[in-house]
Design a protein around this motif. Structure first.
Motif, PDB file in Angstrom:
ATOM      1  N   THR A 196     -41.041  90.615 -52.671  1.00 44.61           N
ATOM      2  CA  THR A 196     -41.474  89.626 -53.588  1.00 44.61           C
ATOM      3  C   THR A 196     -42.517  88.903 -53.037  1.00 44.61           C
ATOM      4  OG1 THR A 196     -39.135  89.495 -54.270  1.00 44.61           O
ATOM      5  CG2 THR A 196     -40.478  87.538 -54.659  1.00 44.61           C
ATOM      6  N   GLY A 197     -42.521  88.444 -51.679  1.00 40.23           N
ATOM      7  CA  GLY A 197     -43.455  87.675 -51.169  1.00 40.23           C
ATOM      8  C   GLY A 197     -44.876  88.410 -51.102  1.00 40.23           C
ATOM      9  N   LEU A 198     -44.897  89.665 -50.933  1.00 37.93           N
ATOM     10  CA  LEU A 198     -45.828  90.575 -51.150  1.00 37.93           C
ATOM     11  C   LEU A 198     -46.396  90.790 -52.633  1.00 37.93           C
ATOM     12  CD1 LEU A 198     -48.033  92.257 -49.672  1.00 37.93           C
ATOM     13  CD2 LEU A 198     -46.393  94.251 -50.162  1.00 37.93           C
ATOM     14  N   LEU A 199     -45.794  90.674 -53.493  1.00 38.87           N
ATOM     15  CA  LEU A 199     -46.222  90.678 -54.830  1.00 38.87           C
ATOM     16  C   LEU A 199     -46.964  89.298 -55.290  1.00 38.87           C
ATOM     17  CD1 LEU A 199     -43.262  92.583 -56.575  1.00 38.87           C
ATOM     18  CD2 LEU A 199     -45.585  93.513 -56.402  1.00 38.87           C
ATOM     19  N   GLY A 200     -46.270  88.203 -54.863  1.00 33.83           N
ATOM     20  CA  GLY A 200     -46.840  87.143 -55.185  1.00 33.83           C
ATOM     21  C   GLY A 200     -48.180  86.733 -54.605  1.00 33.83           C
ATOM     22  N   TRP A 201     -48.384  87.555 -53.363  1.00 36.50           N
ATOM     23  CA  TRP A 201     -49.809  87.288 -52.486  1.00 36.50           C
ATOM     24  C   TRP A 201     -50.660  88.202 -53.368  1.00 36.50           C
ATOM     25  CZ3 TRP A 201     -52.778  90.837 -50.358  1.00 36.50           C
ATOM     26  CH2 TRP A 201     -53.937  90.284 -49.634  1.00 36.50           C
ATOM     27  N   LEU A 202     -50.244  89.465 -53.805  1.00 33.73           N
ATOM     28  CA  LEU A 202     -51.221  90.305 -54.481  1.00 33.73           C
ATOM     29  C   LEU A 202     -51.522  89.575 -55.901  1.00 33.73           C
ATOM     30  CD1 LEU A 202     -49.401  93.742 -53.804  1.00 33.73           C
ATOM     31  CD2 LEU A 202     -51.628  92.962 -53.001  1.00 33.73           C
ATOM     32  N   GLU A 203     -50.630  89.132 -56.606  1.00 31.87           N
ATOM     33  CA  GLU A 203     -50.954  88.662 -58.008  1.00 31.87           C
ATOM     34  C   GLU A 203     -52.189  87.409 -57.609  1.00 31.87           C
ATOM     35  OE1 GLU A 203     -50.986  85.398 -60.727  1.00 31.87           O
ATOM     36  OE2 GLU A 203     -49.999  85.536 -59.045  1.00 31.87           O
ATOM     37  N   GLU A 204     -51.791  86.573 -56.689  1.00 28.92           N
ATOM     38  CA  GLU A 204     -52.721  85.666 -56.426  1.00 28.92           C
ATOM     39  C   GLU A 204     -54.044  85.876 -56.145  1.00 28.92           C
ATOM     40  OE1 GLU A 204     -52.469  82.988 -52.689  1.00 28.92           O
ATOM     41  OE2 GLU A 204     -52.155  81.400 -54.084  1.00 28.92           O
ATOM     42  N   ARG A 205     -54.235  86.971 -55.216  1.00 25.04           N
ATOM     43  CA  ARG A 205     -55.799  87.508 -54.926  1.00 25.04           C
ATOM     44  C   ARG A 205     -56.379  88.211 -55.884  1.00 25.04           C
ATOM     45  NH1 ARG A 205     -53.531  84.544 -51.668  1.00 25.04           N
ATOM     46  NH2 ARG A 205     -54.078  84.740 -49.350  1.00 25.04           N
ATOM     47  N   LEU A 206     -55.482  88.909 -56.917  1.00 28.50           N
ATOM     48  CA  LEU A 206     -55.961  89.720 -57.774  1.00 28.50           C
ATOM     49  C   LEU A 206     -56.600  89.016 -58.699  1.00 28.50           C
ATOM     50  CD1 LEU A 206     -53.786  92.821 -58.095  1.00 28.50           C
ATOM     51  CD2 LEU A 206     -56.010  92.975 -57.073  1.00 28.50           C
ATOM     52  N   SER A 207     -55.898  87.876 -58.901  1.00 29.36           N
ATOM     53  CA  SER A 207     -56.432  86.808 -60.044  1.00 29.36           C
ATOM     54  C   SER A 207     -57.699  85.950 -59.486  1.00 29.36           C
ATOM     55  CB  SER A 207     -55.319  85.706 -60.322  1.00 29.36           C
ATOM     56  OG  SER A 207     -55.117  85.026 -59.426  1.00 29.36           O
ATOM     57  N   ALA A 208     -57.993  86.210 -58.549  1.00 35.09           N
ATOM     58  CA  ALA A 208     -59.089  85.555 -57.882  1.00 35.09           C
ATOM     59  C   ALA A 208     -60.203  86.469 -57.416  1.00 35.09           C
ATOM     60  CB  ALA A 208     -58.738  84.762 -56.654  1.00 35.09           C
ATOM     61  N   THR A 209     -60.223  87.646 -58.148  1.00 34.34           N
ATOM     62  CA  THR A 209     -61.150  88.772 -57.644  1.00 34.34           C
ATOM     63  C   THR A 209     -62.491  88.511 -57.823  1.00 34.34           C
ATOM     64  OG1 THR A 209     -59.585  90.349 -58.396  1.00 34.34           O
ATOM     65  CG2 THR A 209     -61.815  91.148 -58.363  1.00 34.34           C
ATOM     66  N   GLU A 210     -62.989  87.784 -59.031  1.00 38.05           N
ATOM     67  CA  GLU A 210     -64.567  87.474 -58.974  1.00 38.05           C
ATOM     68  C   GLU A 210     -64.967  86.436 -57.988  1.00 38.05           C
ATOM     69  OE1 GLU A 210     -65.495  85.739 -62.836  1.00 38.05           O
ATOM     70  OE2 GLU A 210     -64.756  87.567 -63.884  1.00 38.05           O
ATOM     71  N   ASP A 211     -64.056  85.654 -57.646  1.00 36.51           N
ATOM     72  CA  ASP A 211     -64.574  84.418 -56.458  1.00 36.51           C
ATOM     73  C   ASP A 211     -64.291  85.240 -55.118  1.00 36.51           C
ATOM     74  OD1 ASP A 211     -64.616  82.454 -57.958  1.00 36.51           O
ATOM     75  OD2 ASP A 211     -62.606  81.573 -57.813  1.00 36.51           O
ATOM     76  N   ILE A 212     -63.518  86.011 -54.747  1.00 34.82           N
ATOM     77  CA  ILE A 212     -63.420  86.621 -53.582  1.00 34.82           C
ATOM     78  C   ILE A 212     -64.490  87.509 -53.448  1.00 34.82           C
ATOM     79  CG2 ILE A 212     -62.163  88.685 -52.424  1.00 34.82           C
ATOM     80  CD1 ILE A 212     -59.530  87.535 -53.594  1.00 34.82           C
ATOM     81  N   ARG A 213     -65.096  88.362 -54.392  1.00 33.05           N
ATOM     82  CA  ARG A 213     -65.985  89.323 -54.458  1.00 33.05           C
ATOM     83  C   ARG A 213     -67.386  88.320 -54.213  1.00 33.05           C
ATOM     84  NH1 ARG A 213     -65.318  94.028 -58.652  1.00 33.05           N
ATOM     85  NH2 ARG A 213     -65.416  92.105 -60.172  1.00 33.05           N
ATOM     86  N   ALA A 214     -67.492  87.329 -54.898  1.00 37.66           N
ATOM     87  CA  ALA A 214     -68.677  86.542 -54.886  1.00 37.66           C
ATOM     88  C   ALA A 214     -68.924  85.808 -53.492  1.00 37.66           C
ATOM     89  CB  ALA A 214     -68.760  85.348 -55.900  1.00 37.66           C
ATOM     90  N   ASN A 215     -67.961  85.417 -52.862  1.00 37.75           N
ATOM     91  CA  ASN A 215     -67.989  84.933 -51.388  1.00 37.75           C
ATOM     92  C   ASN A 215     -67.821  85.820 -50.407  1.00 37.75           C
ATOM     93  OD1 ASN A 215     -68.041  81.691 -52.513  1.00 37.75           O
ATOM     94  ND2 ASN A 215     -66.518  82.637 -53.607  1.00 37.75           N
ATOM     95  N   GLY A 216     -67.864  87.056 -50.670  1.00 45.04           N
ATOM     96  CA  GLY A 216     -67.744  88.013 -49.448  1.00 45.04           C
ATOM     97  C   GLY A 216     -66.453  87.874 -48.696  1.00 45.04           C
ATOM     98  N   ALA A 217     -65.502  87.868 -49.377  1.00 42.96           N
ATOM     99  CA  ALA A 217     -64.066  87.671 -48.722  1.00 42.96           C
ATOM    100  C   ALA A 217     -63.395  88.965 -48.751  1.00 42.96           C
ATOM    101  CB  ALA A 217     -63.327  86.405 -49.359  1.00 42.96           C
ATOM    102  N   VAL A 218     -63.912  90.062 -49.374  1.00 38.74           N
ATOM    103  CA  VAL A 218     -63.011  91.162 -49.512  1.00 38.74           C
ATOM    104  C   VAL A 218     -62.532  91.649 -48.100  1.00 38.74           C
ATOM    105  CG1 VAL A 218     -63.252  93.819 -50.168  1.00 38.74           C
ATOM    106  CG2 VAL A 218     -64.210  91.997 -51.854  1.00 38.74           C
TER     107      VAL A 218
END
Length: 584
Positions: A203-225
Motif C-alpha cells: 500500500t505504501g509503495l502504491l501511494g508513493w507511485l501515485e504521488e510521483r506519477l502525478s508529478a511527472t512534468e515537474d520531475i522531468r522538468a527539474n531533472g529528478a528522474v
C-alpha cells in the motif's frame, strides 16, 4: 486490533460482513451451496462405478452391464464437471456482487471523510483499500465457508466409503486424516503478522507511485528522474524483502499438510496391494480405494488453500474495517439554508492546521447578503484557509463562521454545499460528457439551463465547434480543454447550481488575457444579487468586489469598502498595490 493470529474479533467481523453482503443475494448463495453439494456427491459416487466396472470386466460380466456401468461412470464425471463449472460461475457472480457493494460502501466513506484524512492517506493507498483489499475479500466472502464445510463433508463421505470397502482402510485413514485437522488449525494464523506487513508495504509503495506519477512534468522538468528511479529501487528492495517473508510464512504450514497427503497415498497403495495379494480385495476395490484416496487429497488441498486465502482476507478485513470505522472529523448538523443571497459572518475565528501554528487569528467581519468581498494578502496568510472554513472543509478552533445566522457546524453538509459554490484554480475535468462535467452527473439539471450558462460565460462559440454538443466526451480519451476553457467550465458548474454564496479562490491565476476578460465579464453578471468571497491577486479581480479584507501573518490588517481603502494613501491595500503584492 492485534496483528497476531486470527482472533474471535476477526471471526465475528467476518461473519457479520458475510451476513451483510450475502443477505441481498440469498437465493444465489443457496444455489451455490446446492451446486457444491451436488459436486461432492458426484465425486463420491464416481469411484463406485469404476469399482463395479473393473470387477465386472475381470469376472466376464455381460457386455450390456459393462456399457451401463461405463456410461454411468462417464455421466457422473460429466455431471461433476458441470456442477463444478456452474458452482465456479455462481461463486464468481456472488463474489463480484458482494465486492461491488463493498466498494461502493468504501467509496461513499471516502467521500464523507474530512480533508485531514485525505491529506494523511494518498489516493494510491485508498485505491488499494477499495480495489485490492475488496478483491481479496470478495472471493472469500462468497465461497470460503461453503468450501470448507463442503470439503469436510467430502472427507467424511470418502472415509465412510473406505470403511465400507474394507474396515482396515478406514482404520488406517481415520486417525491419519484426523491428525491433519490439528495440523491445519495449529498453523492457521501464524503468518498473519508477515502478511499484514506485506500488505502495508504494498500500500505504501502504491501511494508513493501515485504521488510521483502525478508529478511527472515537474520531475522531468527539474531533472529528478534519476533520483526517483534510485528511490524506487530502494523501495522495491525493501518491499521485496517484506513480501518474501510473507510468502515464506504463508506456505510453511500448507507444505506440511501436503506432505501428509502424499504419505497417505503411499500408505493406501501399500495396504491395497497387500490386501489384493491376500485376495481380500478385488482389483476393482483397490482401484476404487486409490480413487478415493486421490479424491481425499483434494479436501486437504482445498481447505489449506482456502485457509491461506482466509488469512490474507483477514488482513484485508482489518484494513477495511479500520477505514469504515473512521468517523468524519466534521459532525453533520440539522439546520437548512434558505433561498437567496447568504450573509457571511466571521466571529473572532482562529484556526491552525494539525502540528502547526495559527493560520488565522481572531478574524472578524460581517458581509451583508448580495455583497462581494475580496481577500488579499501575502502568500501563507490564510486566504485559502478562510475559503475552506466557509465551505466547511474544516471547523474553526475558536470563534464561529456563520451563514445566514447559522453556525456552519449546525448546518447539514448537503444543504451548505448545495447553496455554496466553490471555484478554485485547480479544475478537475472528469471522464464523461460535457453535460456530465457541467452538471456533475445531476440528471435533474435541464439542458436549457446549461446552455444558458455557457452563453453567459461566453463559451457558446467554443460549444458550437464541438462535434456532439453536450454529449461530447471530455477527459481521458475525450476532448481536451485549455486552462482557460477549464476555468470557464468551472464557472458554468457554479452557475447551473444557482448558489447563494460563491467562493472564488485565485480562480483567474491560470487565464490568458482574453479568457480573463471573458471571465470577468461573465463574473459581473453571475455575482449580481449573490454574496461572494474572492481571493484576489489581481486588481482586475478587486474591481468586482465591494469590500476588501487584508490579511497578514498575525491576523486581519484592515477591512472596509474597496474604494475607500484604495483611495486612502496609508491603507494596507494601497501598500500592497505599490509593492506589487496585488498585480495591476
Amino acid at each position: 486490533m492485534s496483528s497476531v493470529g486470527v482472533g474471535a474479533t476477526d471471526l465475528k467481523a467476518y461473519l457479520l460482513l458475510l451476513r451483510e453482503q450475502l443477505a441481498p443475494q440469498r437465493r444465489r448463495f443457496l444455489l451455490l451451496a446446492a451446486l457444491l453439494l451436488a459436486e461432492i456427491l458426484l465425486q463420491v459416487s464416481q469411484p463406485q462405478f469404476l469399482r463395479y466396472f473393473v470387477n465386472g470386466a475381470l469376472n466376464r460380466a455381460a457386455e450390456g452391464t459393462l456399457l451401463v456401468l461405463g456410461g454411468c461412470y462417464l455421466a457422473t464425471a460429466l455431471a461433476g464437471q458441470t456442477a463444478a463449472v456452474a458452482a465456479q460461475h455462481c461463486g464468481v457472480s456472488v463474489a463480484w456482487n458482494s465486492g461491488d457493494r463493498l466498494r461502493a460502501r468504501l467509496v461513499d466513506q471516502c467521500l464523507r471523510l474530512d480533508a485531514d484524512y485525505h491529506r494523511r492517506h494518498p489516493p494510491g493507498e485508498l485505491l488499494d483499500r477499495i480495489d485490492g483489499d475488496v478483491t481479496k475479500l470478495a472471493g472469500v466472502l462468497s465461497r470460503t465457508v461453503l468450501d470448507v464445510v463442503g470439503q469436510l463433508l467430502l472427507m467424511i463421505c470418502v472415509l465412510a466409503a473406505l470403511c465400507v470397502l474394507d474396515w482396515r482402510l478406514g482404520l488406517l485413514y481415520v486417525p491419519l486424516w484426523g491428525a491433519s485437522l490439528p495440523l491445519l488449525t495449529r498453523g492457521f494464523g501464524r503468518s498473519m503478522p508477515e502478511l499484514e506487513a506485506g500488505r502495508q508495504a504494498g500500500t505504501g509503495l502504491l501511494g508513493w507511485l501515485e504521488e510521483r506519477l502525478s508529478a511527472t512534468e515537474d520531475i522531468r522538468a527539474n531533472g529528478a528522474v534519476p533520483h526517483v528511479l534510485r528511490d524506487l529501487g530502494d523501495r522495491l528492495t525493501a518491499y521485496t524483502a517484506t513480501a518474501a517473508r510473507a510468502a515464506r510464512a504463508a506456505v510453511r504450514w500448507p507444505m506440511s499438510v501436503q506432505a501428509l497427503s502424499q504419505l497417505s497415498f503411499v500408505l493406501a497403495l501399500s495396504l491395497g496391494t497387500w490386501l489384493h495379494q491376500r485376495r481380500e480385495l478385488s482389483t476393482g476395490d483397490v482401484l476404487a480405494a486409490l480413487s478415493y484416496v486421490t479424491v481425499l487429497r483434494q479436501p486437504l488441498s482445498r481447505i489449506t488453500q482456502q485457509l491461506g486465502e482466509f488469512e490474507e482476507a483477514v488482513v484485508s478485513l482489518r484494513r477495511v474495517r479500520r477505514m469504515l470505522a473512521r468517523r468524519p472529523g466534521l459532525a453533520d448538523g440539522t439546520a437548512e439554508l434558505g433561498a437567496g443571497a447568504l450573509p457571511v459572518e466571521f466571529d473572532h475565528v482562529t484556526f491552525a492546521y494539525p502540528g502547526g501554528g495559527n493560520v488565522l487569528s481572531d478574524v472578524s467581519f460581517l458581509l451583508p447578503p448580495g455583497r462581494q468581498l475580496g481577500v488579499v494578502g501575502r502568500t501563507g496568510c490564510g486566504k485559502s484557509t478562510l475559503i475552506r472554513l466557509l465551505f466547511r472543509f474544516h471547523d474553526p478552533d475558536k470563534g464561529a463562521v456563520r451563514l445566514a445566522g447559522h453556525d456552519t457546524r449546525t448546518l447539514r453538509l448537503t444543504s451548505l454545499r448545495g447553496r455554496v459554490a466553490l471555484v478554485t484554480q485547480e479544475v478537475h475535468i472528469l471522464s464523461g460528457t460535457l453535460r456530465d462535467n457541467l452538471t456533475l452527473f445531476d440528471p435533474s439539471v435541464d439542458d436549457r439551463r446549461v446552455l444558458r450558462a455557457l452563453d453567459e460565460v461566453g463559451l457558446t462559440p467554443w460549444y458550437e465547434t464541438l462535434p456532439e454538443g453536450l454529449d461530447t466526451p471530455l477527459g481521458g480519451a475525450g476532448t481536451g480543454l485549455s486552462a482557460g476553457q477549464a476555468q470557464l467550465v468551472a464557472l458554468v458548474r457554479a452557475w447551473v447550481r444557482d448558489p447563494g454564496l460563491v467562493l472564488l479562490d485565485e480562480f483567474s491565476s491560470r487565464l490568458d488575457p482574453h479568457s480573463e476578460q471573458l471571465l470577468h465579464s461573465a463574473l459581473r453578471r453571475f455575482l449580481s444579487g449573490r454574496t461572494a468571497v474572492i481571493v484576489a491577486h489581481r486588481l482586475q479581480t478587486l474591481r468586482e468586489v465591494d469590500q476588501v479584507l487584508v490579511l497578514g501573518e498575525s491576523g486581519p490588517l484592515e477591512y472596509g469598502p474597496r474604494e475607500d481603502l484604495m483611495a486612502h494613501p496609508e491603507s494596507e491595500l494601497g501598500r500592497l498595490l505599490r509593492a506589487g503584492e496585488v498585480i495591476w
